[in-house]
Design a protein around this motif. Structure first.
Motif, PDB file in Angstrom:
ATOM      1  N   ARG A   9     -10.182  -4.335 -15.713  1.00  0.00           N
ATOM      2  CA  ARG A   9     -10.306  -5.866 -14.216  1.00  0.00           C
ATOM      3  C   ARG A   9     -10.063  -6.473 -15.058  1.00  0.00           C
ATOM      4  O   ARG A   9     -10.359  -7.717 -14.773  1.00  0.00           O
ATOM      5  CB  ARG A   9     -11.479  -5.765 -14.326  1.00  0.00           C
ATOM      6  N   THR A  11      -8.010 -10.124 -15.572  1.00  0.00           N
ATOM      7  CA  THR A  11      -7.293 -10.953 -15.565  1.00  0.00           C
ATOM      8  C   THR A  11      -6.940 -11.958 -16.304  1.00  0.00           C
ATOM      9  O   THR A  11      -5.302 -12.081 -16.158  1.00  0.00           O
ATOM     10  CB  THR A  11      -8.016 -11.648 -14.313  1.00  0.00           C
ATOM     11  N   ARG A 139      -5.931  -5.695 -12.880  1.00  0.00           N
ATOM     12  CA  ARG A 139      -5.167  -6.496 -11.701  1.00  0.00           C
ATOM     13  C   ARG A 139      -4.134  -7.806 -12.856  1.00  0.00           C
ATOM     14  O   ARG A 139      -5.423  -8.669 -13.425  1.00  0.00           O
ATOM     15  CB  ARG A 139      -6.129  -7.347 -11.598  1.00  0.00           C
ATOM     16  N   THR A 141      -2.513 -11.491 -13.133  1.00  0.00           N
ATOM     17  CA  THR A 141      -3.101 -12.980 -13.364  1.00  0.00           C
ATOM     18  C   THR A 141      -2.858 -13.831 -11.820  1.00  0.00           C
ATOM     19  O   THR A 141      -3.548 -14.671 -10.946  1.00  0.00           O
ATOM     20  CB  THR A 141      -2.862 -13.653 -13.986  1.00  0.00           C
ATOM     21  N   ASP A 145      -2.714  -6.110  -7.206  1.00  0.00           N
ATOM     22  CA  ASP A 145      -3.228  -4.748  -8.258  1.00  0.00           C
ATOM     23  C   ASP A 145      -1.779  -4.109  -8.545  1.00  0.00           C
ATOM     24  O   ASP A 145      -1.229  -4.025  -7.827  1.00  0.00           O
ATOM     25  CB  ASP A 145      -4.345  -4.507  -7.676  1.00  0.00           C
ATOM     26  N   ASP A 194       4.230  -7.524 -11.558  1.00  0.00           N
ATOM     27  CA  ASP A 194       2.315  -8.628 -11.391  1.00  0.00           C
ATOM     28  C   ASP A 194       2.741  -9.475 -10.039  1.00  0.00           C
ATOM     29  O   ASP A 194       1.709  -9.883  -9.693  1.00  0.00           O
ATOM     30  CB  ASP A 194       2.801  -9.698 -12.574  1.00  0.00           C
TER      31      ASP A 194
END
Length: 355
Positions: A9, A11, A139, A141, A145, A194
């Motif tokens: 998780r 980021t 996750r 940036t 997800d 992403d």
């Protein structure tokens, strides 16, 4: 091939890299060592490997700073010299320094109005290079997800994001390829996962990368009332786009389909044409199936003898032995990957596992 799984998780790219590098230090170190030995076996000296890896790392840093930072953080946490891990991330760019050899991977994607995207891919490679691989959820940036399959050290390969964009990955070979060390094609795949919220986003992202090696990214989405797909053929000479046929099926193996780029195709693998013809021959049997049934249907009643199923021949030198290491389907509607570490006929018998 053993599949490891991870959930992050984080980021922040550096924090995520540290987390992965700490959790899987032995796997990253082993993969780097195996690839460096493989490059040497192919006649690519360590000095050349390092030069190409560092050039690709520089290109990546300019094009996608977060991905370069993540790679460095993984290497630092795993206790590996940064260039050695970067060499895995730029493995396609380094392999250009050796003569073209046989290809690997067969991809099928179906899209259309009022239907969700359906897909299946075989990932074929040398089993001695990938004793373990990674399924990871994280996750990005961007806030999306991502779930993806990749090797330990390559930034991305096959996956799906929460915006409903899926991606498959096949190697290509072109006369414009060089050891110049451009943006790693595996990083192009990762940045699509992403950031892209549609196939049009994927096209824009891929077109912005200055690559030194060739690859095709088959991207697809299930946004709105119509699913869409396109195969983005990347090469230093430019990018070609291949659209699905009138029945919604888009197939790709390891040779260029774009008419202009195909003029410079240097893939030496004769099976790439045979595998594409096999997919074309079973197209009518593949639609509307769950992933396990699709894996069975794609074999066309031939089981392990199907052209898309790779089983290593122990009588050949190991550099000429190819194995289907993964059968994978991407579910863009439910944000999932269905995977089996083996051939489609084996996947059909055992069932694919959802990730």
């Amino acid at each position: 091939m053993k599949l490891r799984t991870a959930l992050s998780r984080e980021t922040d790219a550096v924090a995520r890299g540290r987390e992965l590098g700490t959790a899987f230090a032995p796997q990253y170190a082993q993969t780097a060592a195996l690839y460096l030995a493989h490059f040497a076996e192919l006649g690519i000296g360590e000095r050349d490997v390092r030069t190409i890896a560092e050039r690709s790392r520089t290109a990546l840093g300019a094009w996608a700073p977060d991905l370069a930072a993540e790679s460095d953080a993984i290497a630092d946490a795993a206790g590996i010299e940064r260039w050695r891990l970067a060499a895995v991330g730029a493995r396609t760019e380094i392999l250009v320094a050796a003569p073209p050899r046989v290809g690997e991977c067969s991809t099928a994607v179906h899209v259309g109005a009022g239907v969700a995207a359906e897909s299946l891919q075989t990932w074929d490679w040398h089993d001695f290079l990938v004793p373990e691989a990674l399924l990871v959820e994280f996750r990005a940036t961007s806030g999306l997800d991502v779930k993806m399959f990749t090797e330990f050290g390559t930034p991305g390969k096959i996956g799906v994001n929460s915006a409903g964009v899926g991606l498959h990955f096949n190697i290509l070979s072109h006369e414009s390829d060089s050891a110049a060390g451009g943006v790693p094609v595996h990083a192009v795949a990762r940045r699509v996962l992403d950031e892209a919220r549609s196939v049009d986003d994927a096209h824009r992202i891929a077109a912005s990368a200055a690559v030194s090696a060739s690859t095709v990214l088959t991207v697809f989405d299930s946004n709105g009332s119509e699913s869409r797909a396109m195969a983005l053929e990347l090469s230093p000479a430019g990018m070609g786009v291949v659209e699905p046929g009138s029945d919604g099926w888009l197939f790709h193996t390891n040779h260029f389909l774009d008419p202009k780029l195909s003029e410079g195709d240097t893939m030496s693998d004769e099976t790439t044409v045979v595998r594409l013809a096999h997919l074309d021959g079973v197209r009518a049997e593949l639609t509307g199936l769950d992933p396990t049934a699709r894996a069975l249907a794609v074999c066309g009643g031939q089981g392990a003898a199907a052209e898309i199923c790779m089983t290593p021949d122990p009588t050949l030198p190991r550099l000429e032995q190819w194995t289907t290491l993964l059968t994978v389907a991407v579910d863009t509607e439910r944000f999932a990957l269905d995977v089996f570490p083996g051939r489609p006929d084996e996947a059909a018998a055992a069932g694919l596992a959802r990730f």
